[in-house]
Design a protein around this motif. Structure first.
Motif, PDB file in Angstrom:
ATOM      1  N   ARG A 157       0.829  -1.206   0.000  1.00 24.25           N
ATOM      2  CA  ARG A 157       0.000   0.000   0.000  1.00 24.25           C
ATOM      3  C   ARG A 157       0.866   1.259   0.000  1.00 24.25           C
ATOM      4  O   ARG A 157       0.541   2.252  -0.636  1.00 24.25           O
ATOM      5  CB  ARG A 157      -0.915   0.014   1.232  1.00 24.25           C
ATOM      6  N   ALA A 158       1.983   1.208   0.717  1.00 19.42           N
ATOM      7  CA  ALA A 158       2.837   2.389   0.845  1.00 19.42           C
ATOM      8  C   ALA A 158       3.551   2.743  -0.454  1.00 19.42           C
ATOM      9  O   ALA A 158       4.110   3.833  -0.572  1.00 19.42           O
ATOM     10  CB  ALA A 158       3.865   2.158   1.946  1.00 19.42           C
ATOM     11  N   ALA A 159       3.518   1.843  -1.452  1.00 17.25           N
ATOM     12  CA  ALA A 159       4.266   2.081  -2.697  1.00 17.25           C
ATOM     13  C   ALA A 159       3.364   2.472  -3.870  1.00 17.25           C
ATOM     14  O   ALA A 159       3.831   2.531  -5.011  1.00 17.25           O
ATOM     15  CB  ALA A 159       5.061   0.825  -3.059  1.00 17.25           C
ATOM     16  N   GLN A 160       2.098   2.770  -3.586  1.00 17.53           N
ATOM     17  CA  GLN A 160       1.147   2.974  -4.684  1.00 17.53           C
ATOM     18  C   GLN A 160       1.462   4.195  -5.547  1.00 17.53           C
ATOM     19  O   GLN A 160       1.040   4.275  -6.702  1.00 17.53           O
ATOM     20  CB  GLN A 160      -0.280   3.094  -4.127  1.00 17.53           C
ATOM     21  N   SER A 161       2.218   5.149  -5.037  1.00 15.91           N
ATOM     22  CA  SER A 161       2.525   6.344  -5.822  1.00 15.91           C
ATOM     23  C   SER A 161       3.760   6.177  -6.705  1.00 15.91           C
ATOM     24  O   SER A 161       4.093   7.072  -7.478  1.00 15.91           O
ATOM     25  CB  SER A 161       2.741   7.548  -4.887  1.00 15.91           C
ATOM     26  N   ASP A 162       4.416   5.023  -6.611  1.00 16.29           N
ATOM     27  CA  ASP A 162       5.625   4.789  -7.401  1.00 16.29           C
ATOM     28  C   ASP A 162       5.294   4.728  -8.895  1.00 16.29           C
ATOM     29  O   ASP A 162       4.427   3.965  -9.319  1.00 16.29           O
ATOM     30  CB  ASP A 162       6.285   3.482  -6.947  1.00 16.29           C
ATOM     31  N   ARG A 163       5.989   5.518  -9.706  1.00 13.49           N
ATOM     32  CA  ARG A 163       5.698   5.618 -11.146  1.00 13.49           C
ATOM     33  C   ARG A 163       5.942   4.294 -11.875  1.00 13.49           C
ATOM     34  O   ARG A 163       5.133   3.859 -12.700  1.00 13.49           O
ATOM     35  CB  ARG A 163       6.566   6.716 -11.757  1.00 13.49           C
ATOM     36  N   THR A 164       7.049   3.650 -11.546  1.00 14.86           N
ATOM     37  CA  THR A 164       7.365   2.369 -12.191  1.00 14.86           C
ATOM     38  C   THR A 164       6.321   1.325 -11.859  1.00 14.86           C
ATOM     39  O   THR A 164       5.853   0.592 -12.733  1.00 14.86           O
ATOM     40  CB  THR A 164       8.753   1.881 -11.726  1.00 14.86           C
ATOM     41  N   LEU A 165       5.933   1.257 -10.595  1.00 14.74           N
ATOM     42  CA  LEU A 165       4.923   0.290 -10.181  1.00 14.74           C
ATOM     43  C   LEU A 165       3.602   0.569 -10.882  1.00 14.74           C
ATOM     44  O   LEU A 165       2.898  -0.353 -11.302  1.00 14.74           O
ATOM     45  CB  LEU A 165       4.740   0.336  -8.670  1.00 14.74           C
ATOM     46  N   GLY A 166       3.250   1.838 -11.037  1.00 18.30           N
ATOM     47  CA  GLY A 166       2.006   2.186 -11.720  1.00 18.30           C
ATOM     48  C   GLY A 166       1.997   1.689 -13.152  1.00 18.30           C
ATOM     49  O   GLY A 166       0.992   1.138 -13.629  1.00 18.30           O
ATOM     50  N   ALA A 167       3.107   1.871 -13.875  1.00 23.88           N
ATOM     51  CA  ALA A 167       3.200   1.396 -15.261  1.00 23.88           C
ATOM     52  C   ALA A 167       3.113  -0.118 -15.318  1.00 23.88           C
ATOM     53  O   ALA A 167       2.440  -0.691 -16.190  1.00 23.88           O
ATOM     54  CB  ALA A 167       4.504   1.885 -15.881  1.00 23.88           C
ATOM     55  N   LEU A 168       3.773  -0.790 -14.376  1.00 23.14           N
ATOM     56  CA  LEU A 168       3.754  -2.250 -14.346  1.00 23.14           C
ATOM     57  C   LEU A 168       2.348  -2.778 -14.086  1.00 23.14           C
ATOM     58  O   LEU A 168       1.888  -3.725 -14.747  1.00 23.14           O
ATOM     59  CB  LEU A 168       4.712  -2.746 -13.264  1.00 23.14           C
ATOM     60  N   LYS A 169       1.640  -2.169 -13.152  1.00 20.98           N
ATOM     61  CA  LYS A 169       0.279  -2.613 -12.841  1.00 20.98           C
ATOM     62  C   LYS A 169      -0.650  -2.447 -14.042  1.00 20.98           C
ATOM     63  O   LYS A 169      -1.486  -3.306 -14.322  1.00 20.98           O
ATOM     64  CB  LYS A 169      -0.265  -1.837 -11.633  1.00 20.98           C
ATOM     65  N   ARG A 170      -0.491  -1.355 -14.773  1.00 27.96           N
ATOM     66  CA  ARG A 170      -1.347  -1.123 -15.933  1.00 27.96           C
ATOM     67  C   ARG A 170      -1.155  -2.195 -17.006  1.00 27.96           C
ATOM     68  O   ARG A 170      -2.134  -2.700 -17.569  1.00 27.96           O
ATOM     69  CB  ARG A 170      -1.080   0.262 -16.523  1.00 27.96           C
ATOM     70  N   VAL A 171       0.086  -2.553 -17.283  1.00 33.16           N
ATOM     71  CA  VAL A 171       0.308  -3.555 -18.342  1.00 33.16           C
ATOM     72  C   VAL A 171      -0.113  -4.940 -17.879  1.00 33.16           C
ATOM     73  O   VAL A 171      -0.609  -5.738 -18.694  1.00 33.16           O
ATOM     74  CB  VAL A 171       1.770  -3.544 -18.841  1.00 33.16           C
ATOM     75  N   ILE A 172       0.074  -5.275 -16.600  1.00 33.50           N
ATOM     76  CA  ILE A 172      -0.358  -6.583 -16.122  1.00 33.50           C
ATOM     77  C   ILE A 172      -1.863  -6.714 -16.203  1.00 33.50           C
ATOM     78  O   ILE A 172      -2.391  -7.756 -16.625  1.00 33.50           O
ATOM     79  CB  ILE A 172       0.153  -6.810 -14.675  1.00 33.50           C
ATOM     80  N   ARG A 173      -2.587  -5.652 -15.845  1.00 31.95           N
ATOM     81  CA  ARG A 173      -4.044  -5.665 -16.003  1.00 31.95           C
ATOM     82  C   ARG A 173      -4.438  -5.893 -17.472  1.00 31.95           C
ATOM     83  O   ARG A 173      -5.367  -6.644 -17.781  1.00 31.95           O
ATOM     84  CB  ARG A 173      -4.651  -4.344 -15.543  1.00 31.95           C
ATOM     85  N   ALA A 174      -3.716  -5.229 -18.366  1.00 26.40           N
ATOM     86  CA  ALA A 174      -4.066  -5.277 -19.789  1.00 26.40           C
ATOM     87  C   ALA A 174      -3.841  -6.661 -20.401  1.00 26.40           C
ATOM     88  O   ALA A 174      -4.595  -7.061 -21.297  1.00 26.40           O
ATOM     89  CB  ALA A 174      -3.269  -4.227 -20.551  1.00 26.40           C
ATOM     90  N   VAL A 175      -2.815  -7.387 -19.942  1.00 21.53           N
ATOM     91  CA  VAL A 175      -2.489  -8.663 -20.580  1.00 21.53           C
ATOM     92  C   VAL A 175      -3.074  -9.861 -19.836  1.00 21.53           C
ATOM     93  O   VAL A 175      -2.996 -11.006 -20.327  1.00 21.53           O
ATOM     94  CB  VAL A 175      -0.954  -8.853 -20.706  1.00 21.53           C
ATOM     95  N   ALA A 176      -3.675  -9.646 -18.657  1.00 21.61           N
ATOM     96  CA  ALA A 176      -4.249 -10.757 -17.897  1.00 21.61           C
ATOM     97  C   ALA A 176      -5.409 -11.388 -18.672  1.00 21.61           C
ATOM     98  O   ALA A 176      -6.136 -10.671 -19.393  1.00 21.61           O
ATOM     99  CB  ALA A 176      -4.723 -10.280 -16.532  1.00 21.61           C
ATOM    100  N   PRO A 177      -5.603 -12.716 -18.572  1.00 23.28           N
ATOM    101  CA  PRO A 177      -6.698 -13.390 -19.302  1.00 23.28           C
ATOM    102  C   PRO A 177      -8.065 -12.813 -18.961  1.00 23.28           C
ATOM    103  O   PRO A 177      -8.288 -12.357 -17.851  1.00 23.28           O
ATOM    104  CB  PRO A 177      -6.581 -14.840 -18.810  1.00 23.28           C
TER     105      PRO A 177
END
Length: 312
Positions: free
Chosen positions: A292-312
């Motif tokens: 939760r404490a890392a939610q503002s991290d820019r790299t993490l935000g980009a990673l989360k977006r692509v994982i959501r996009a490619v998930a089945p």
């Protein structure tokens, strides 16, 4: 008169150094000034002086001196996990700077359980590169609880694993998808003669299953209880997909339970087949777990977006 929170904040930020956290970690592990002195290549008086300095800064005793060695106080137990996270963040910073000097934008540390298709990870990596994010990836695999523990210690940036209650107050969990379980065997496995196979038809099979502590195994055993089925103790317990494949390939009487997407990938290699039996349960959801404490991290935000996009 005790210092206020703001006064303590000022003292900690001005006086605490990385070397204090290294010292705390070493003392907590060894509980012996001699061993700490050997590890840090310092004299015992220097270690004693540095420990007293840290205790003065935090305003409390950290270790009780006893005949059995140094015993952590409640304040030490407050500091140790924060100290470990701080030192791990410094290690991560060193890795990020090294990656940056090698031409990358930084390092992404991902944990992933073995019982999902790794194509999710490779697709996410490709998507990041296509968006101009040139990261170096460090990937760890294991079971959910171990990976979440690594995440809590700041050793990982995110985890793709089963939905979990472990450290739930510290973790942000987002369900990605669910998986249907199937049975997989060697192609030569002789299925019972039955018009419609059920899990009971495989009660006497030689089983290859994940360890009992894993969410996947717990879900499977809950299904067995609901069905009133008792199976043999597993021949092999493992979360290693390579070990499962090798066991099935060499043993014509073994059966395993896997998520359908992973089982289909293995069956496509030609040595195994999915057995025609319906299992009346879903595996715990695959989720994306972050701190939760890392939610503002820019790299993490980009990673989360692509994982959501490619998930089945």
């Amino acid at each position: 008169m005790r210092a206020s929170e703001e006064q303590l904040w000022a003292i900690l930020t001005q006086r605490l150094k990385a070397r204090h956290f290294v010292l705390l970690s070493s003392v907590y592990r060894h509980r012996s000034l001699r061993k700490v002195a050997d590890e840090m290549n310092l004299s015992q008086p220097a270690i004693t002086k540095a420990l007293k300095e840290m205790e003065e800064i935090v305003g409390a005793e950290l270790f009780e001196r006893t005949s059995r060695g140094l015993v952590p106080t409640p304040v030490a137990y407050l500091l140790v996990p924060r100290s470990a996270a701080f030192l791990e963040d410094l290690r991560n910073l060193a890795a990020d700077l090294t990656a940056f000097h090698a031409g990358f934008h930084g390092t992404v540390r991902i944990g992933i359980i073995q019982f999902i298709s790794y194509s999710l990870l490779t697709k996410a990596m490709d998507a990041l590169r296509q968006q101009g994010f040139n990261y170096r990836f460090v990937v760890h695999d294991g079971h959910t609880d171990a990976l979440v523990d690594m995440l809590s210690r700041h050793e990982l940036d995110c985890v793709i694993a089963r939905l979990t209650h472990v450290n739930s107050s510290e973790m942000e969990q987002e369900i990605l998808y669910t998986q249907q379980a199937v049975l997989l065997s060697n192609r030569a496995y002789q299925s019972p003669n039955s018009r419609k196979l059920t899990i009971n038809d495989f009660a006497t099979a030689e089983w290859v299953l994940p360890p009992k502590a894993t969410p996947t195994r717990r879900a499977f055993e809950e299904m067995l209880v609901r069905s009133g089925v008792v199976i043999r103790e597993p021949l092999v317990e493992t979360i290693s997909v390579a070990a499962i494949k090798a066991t099935l390939a060499s043993n014509e009487v073994c059966v395993t339970m896997l998520p359908r997407d992973l089982a289909e990938e293995i069956a496509a290699e030609g040595l195994c087949r999915i057995l025609p039996v319906e299992l009346d349960f879903l595996l715990p959801a695959v989720s994306l777990i972050t701190r939760r404490a890392a939610q503002s991290d820019r790299t993490l935000g980009a990673l989360k977006r692509v994982i959501r996009a490619v998930a089945p």
